[in-house]
Every structure is written in structure tokens, then in C-alpha cells.
Design an enzyme around this catalytic site. Structure first.
Site: not given
Ligand code: NDP
Length: 298
Positions: A52, A96, A119
Site C-alpha cells: 500500500k 491493518q 477503508d
């Protein structure tokens, strides 16, 4: 029939190139910044975060990785999220997953400011999506699934979409997105009876269940569009949840694994970060000018 391959790698590269062009025109102080919180030493998570960061850097998005020990307590982690929420240089925040077991994932995801939740995992954004609110930040994988479907040019209205999997990060938001795009949606999961019969009714099939090659050729309606979200490593090789070699002969379009949904997920995360930065900068501008209109150019 042999299906047309939906090439997520190329589509994602095109989207990233477009984003890079737009970001290059932004003044330096407005360049989007993504903060990635990584807790612990999970090797797969470290690789995802590295990818990422690299993808962000390539298109001019700043990426700050906050690396934390897996002994960190939930309270301390929530304080770090709160600081990132207040940091005006940070436009997007992701944590994460998975988190260590002693930390409540929902508490952490709920603590991310909804406007920085790139997200789309904060229940507030999930709720906005469920309410078909355009300002919802939609999680990256389902958003990538929709872009791949739109790439086919097939009209989604009234199509029967079957989503296999009901996780908060893929199955549920994918189903909501398809519903919001006028599909008739069925959601299947591990307790679904007669899964094959249900899948056979799908005009659009989205599979996200983590079961290598579960979906076979004789489960597929002629000409169905098949989107395989699954990523399963078996003996060092990657497989989707769909038996690609078989199903490619029956579907009209199909995504490969790798090279289908995976690259789209990263591209959509970057797009969400860019869009969040734009929205935040526009809101700051409006609050400075005292303007209350929504789409003006003040
Ligand atoms: P989860 O394990 O969180 O959820 C799996 C879902 O599939 C659950 O709802 C489960 O049902 C259902 N399920 C499991 N087995 C079956 C079965 N035999 N029949 C029907 N349904 C079943 O996984 P995720 O949603 O996080 O991920 C799914 C897959 O997608 C994984 O392979 C993952 O690696 C991949 N993935 C890929 C991404 C990408 O970018 N391409 C991004 C994220 C995930 P129940 O709820 O009843 O347990």
C-alpha cells in the site's frame, strides 16, 4: 462459451494513472496523506502495508506507517487513532487487520473519524452505505468489484446477484453496493442450504468465502458474470474461490486470481484517500469563508 477475462491489473493501473495526474495538479500542502496503523508482526500484514505504501508513493499520496508492538493495549491504540483524527495533515486512516486478540476490532474501527475512514470499515460508513447515502466511504474491495462489473458495460438493473460470503469487509458491503445499483441480491454464507442451486440462479456471482475452487462449472448459469474475490494460498500457489479453468468455459466474464479483484482493492483505497482529501479541503475552505452551500466554488 469462453468468458472474457476482466483484467483488474490493467484497470487498476489506469485508475492509478488517472489519480496520479489529478494529484500532480494539487498544491504541495494539499497532497493527500494516508496513515496506516500496523499492530504486531504478522508477516502477511507487513507485506500488505508495504504494498500500500509503495502504491501510494507512486501516485503522490504520502503514506505514514505507524508501527506498534502487539503488546499495545486498546486504550493506547485508541489514543493514537484520536491523535491521527485530529492531525490536519492526515486525510485517511486505516488500521491493518487482523488486530491482536486482546483488542476489540469494532471499538478501534469505530474510533476512526468517519471522514478519514478510507477503508470504509467504521460502522457509520457501513450504515451510510446501507442507507444508500452517496457520502458513504465504501470499502475498497466491494468498490473494486463494482468497478469491474461496470467495466463489462452490462446493465446491472434487475440482475440477480448472488454474493457468497457475509463478512463486514467484503460480502455485506458488496451486497449493499449491488442492491444500491438495482440488482436483486441474495447473500449466501456457511449455513446456506443448497448453495449450488442458489448460485445457479446468479446473473452476477461475487464469491468471497475463502474456500479454494469451491465454485464449479456446473454451478454456473450460462453467461453469468463471475467475480472471484477469494485469495487462497495452497502449497505456495494462489487460488480463488472459483475453479477458474472450469468456470471460464461457462461464464460471460470472469476475474482471474491473481490479477482480478486484488489490484482493484489497492487502487480503490488510493481513490478513497484522494476523495477524502478533496472533501476535507473543500470543507475547510467553506468553514473559513463561512459559506454554507454544498457545491459552490467559493
Ligand atoms: P471471512 O472469513 O471473514 O468470511 C468468509 C465468509 O464466507 C463468511 O461469511 C462465511 O460464512 C462464508 N463461507 C465460508 N465458507 C463457506 C462455504 N463453504 N459456503 C458458503 N459460504 C461460506 O473472509 P473475508 O470476507 O475477509 O474474505 C473472503 C475471501 O476474500 C478470502 O479468501 C480473502 O483472502 C479474500 N479477500 C480478498 C481481497 C482482495 O482484495 N481480493 C480482500 C479481502 C479478502 P459465515 O459468516 O457463516 O462464517
Amino acid at each position: 462459451m469462453t468468458a472474457e477475462i476482466l483484467d483488474g491489473k490493467t484497470l487498476a493501473a489506469d485508475i492509478r494513472a488517472e489519480l496520479a495526474k489529478k494529484i500532480a495538479t494539487m498544491p504541495g500542502e494539499n497532497m493527500p496523506v494516508l496513515a496506516v496503523v500496523l499492530v504486531g508482526e504478522n508477516e502477511a500484514s507487513k507485506i500488505y502495508v508495504r504494498n500500500k505504501k509503495k502504491a501510494a508513493a507512486e501516485i503522490g499520496i504520502g503514506c505514514e506507517v505507524v508501527e506498534l508492538s502487539d503488546t499495545i493495549g486498546e486504550k493506547a491504540l485508541l489514543e493514537i487513532i484520536s491523535e491521527l483524527n485530529m492531525n490536519h495533515h492526515v486525510n485517511g486512516i486505516i488500521v491493518q487487520l487482523p488486530l491482536p486478540k486482546h483488542i476489540n476490532t469494532l471499538n478501534v474501527l469505530s474510533a476512526i473519524s468517519p471522514e478519514k475512514d478510507v477503508d470504509g470499515f467504521n460502522p457509520y460508513n457501513a450504515g451510510l452505505l446501507a442507507c444508500k447515502e452517496p457520502k458513504a466511504i465504501v470499502s475498497a474491495t466491494p468498490k473494486g468489484v463494482l468497478k469491474l462489473l461496470q467495466k463489462t458495460g452490462v446493465d446491472l438493473q434487475g440482475k440477480h446477484a448472488v454474493v457468497v460470503g457475509r463478512s463486514n469487509i467484503v460480502g455485506r458491503p458488496a451486497a449493499m453496493l449491488l442492491l444500491n445499483n438495482d440488482c436483486t441480491v441474495s447473500i449466501a454464507h456457511s449455513k446456506t442450504k443448497n448453495l449450488k442451486e442458489l448460485v445457479l440462479q446468479a446473473d452476477i456471482l461475487v464469491v468471497a468465502c475463502g474456500c479454494p475452487k469451491l465454485i464449479k462449472k456446473d454451478w454456473i448459469k450460462d453467461g453469468a458474470i463471475v467475480i472471484d474475490v477469494g485469495i487462497n494460498r495452497v502449497d505456495g500457489k494462489l487460488y480463488g474461490d472459483v475453479d477458474f479453468e472450469e468456470v471460464v468455459e461457462k461464464a460471460s466474464y470472469i476475474t482471474p486470481v491473481p490479477g482480478g479483484v486484488g489490484p482493484m482493492t489497492v487502487a480503490m483505497l488510493l481513490e478513497n484517500t484522494y476523495e477524502a482529501a478533496l472533501r476535507q479541503q473543500s470543507e475547510t475552505k467553506h468553514s473559513k469563508t463561512g459559506c454554507s452551500c454544498e457545491n459552490c466554488h467559493c
